[in-house]
Design an enzyme around this catalytic site. Structure first.
Site, PDB file in Angstrom:
ATOM      1  CG  ASP A  14      12.944  65.322  62.043  1.00  0.00           C
ATOM      2  OD1 ASP A  14      12.041  64.615  62.512  1.00  0.00           O
ATOM      3  OD2 ASP A  14      12.974  65.666  60.840  1.00  0.00           O
ATOM      4  CG  HIS A  64      15.944  62.097  60.614  1.00  0.00           C
ATOM      5  ND1 HIS A  64      15.145  62.368  59.523  1.00  0.00           N
ATOM      6  CD2 HIS A  64      16.508  63.282  60.963  1.00  0.00           C
ATOM      7  CE1 HIS A  64      15.233  63.661  59.229  1.00  0.00           C
ATOM      8  NE2 HIS A  64      16.061  64.230  60.085  1.00  0.00           N
ATOM      9  CG  HIS A 156      14.619  70.104  64.198  1.00  0.00           C
ATOM     10  ND1 HIS A 156      13.715  70.937  63.555  1.00  0.00           N
ATOM     11  CD2 HIS A 156      15.180  69.338  63.229  1.00  0.00           C
ATOM     12  CE1 HIS A 156      13.741  70.678  62.259  1.00  0.00           C
ATOM     13  NE2 HIS A 156      14.615  69.719  62.031  1.00  0.00           N
TER      14      HIS A 156
END
Length: 194
Positions: A14, A64, A156
């Site tokens: 992400d 996102h 991430h």
């Protein structure tokens, strides 16, 4: 059709793309593993070439949001703006319009289902907490302690420690017999989906 009994895992990243994403791409390529990247619109604006590199390397991309806002706190119009502008930015940079999304913090799920019934939500059932520890060993221990037979792992690509973590995580998972797939192939591994 026969049930796939293999242990399946999906790596998801992400908040990128960032400079760090390029090194993650190298690690994935070295181990012949594909992953899914959930882009922020503002990050793609800052790094369009890196976003394009992710697609060119054969990885899946998803939306996102633009600014990582908490969709629980936004009205429907603002949620739609966050998604729509990001769709445009990603398409302009990569030539691909995402058909999957992950809302920030996993929030606003009912709003997203109403607004985007034709897009597939992807959440997770294993949070690496890499953003919290910022430590490769702790990240991998946390994953190991929460890993399931079918796992969608949240990571991430903004964290340098995440790059170091996957250098050992990927071969370790392969040794355990895990097969790397798209998260769309293991919807039952999505503990946040309604």
């Amino acid at each position: 059709s026969p049930i796939d009994e293999r242990p399946l895992v999906a790596l998801t990243f992400d908040d990128g793309p960032t400079e760090n994403t390029l090194e993650i791409l190298e690690v994935l390529d070295e181990h012949d593993v594909t992953a899914t990247f959930f882009f922020l619109g503002r990050s793609v604006e800052a790094n369009p070439d890196i976003a394009r590199a992710v697609v060119e390397a054969g990885h899946q991309i998803g939306n996102h949001s633009y600014s990582h806002a908490n969709f629980d706190l936004l009205n429907m119009g603002d949620v739609e703006h966050e998604i729509e502008i990001t769709q445009e930015i990603i398409a302009d940079a990569t030539g691909v319009t995402p058909n999957i999304y992950r809302s920030p913090y996993g929030n606003g799920r009912q709003k997203m289902l109403k607004l985007y019934p034709d897009m597939e939500p992807i959440y997770w059932n294993v949070d690496s907490e890499d953003w919290l520890s910022k430590d490769e060993q702790i990240t991998n221990e946390h994953i190991a302690n929460h890993l399931q037979h079918r796992s969608i792992i949240l990571m991430h690509d903004t964290q340098l420690s995440t790059t170091e973590a996957i250098k050992t995580l990927i071969p370790h998972l392969k040794e355990q017999g895990y097969v790397f797939v798209s998260p769309t192939q293991i919807p039952e591994a999505d503990s946040y989906r309604l």
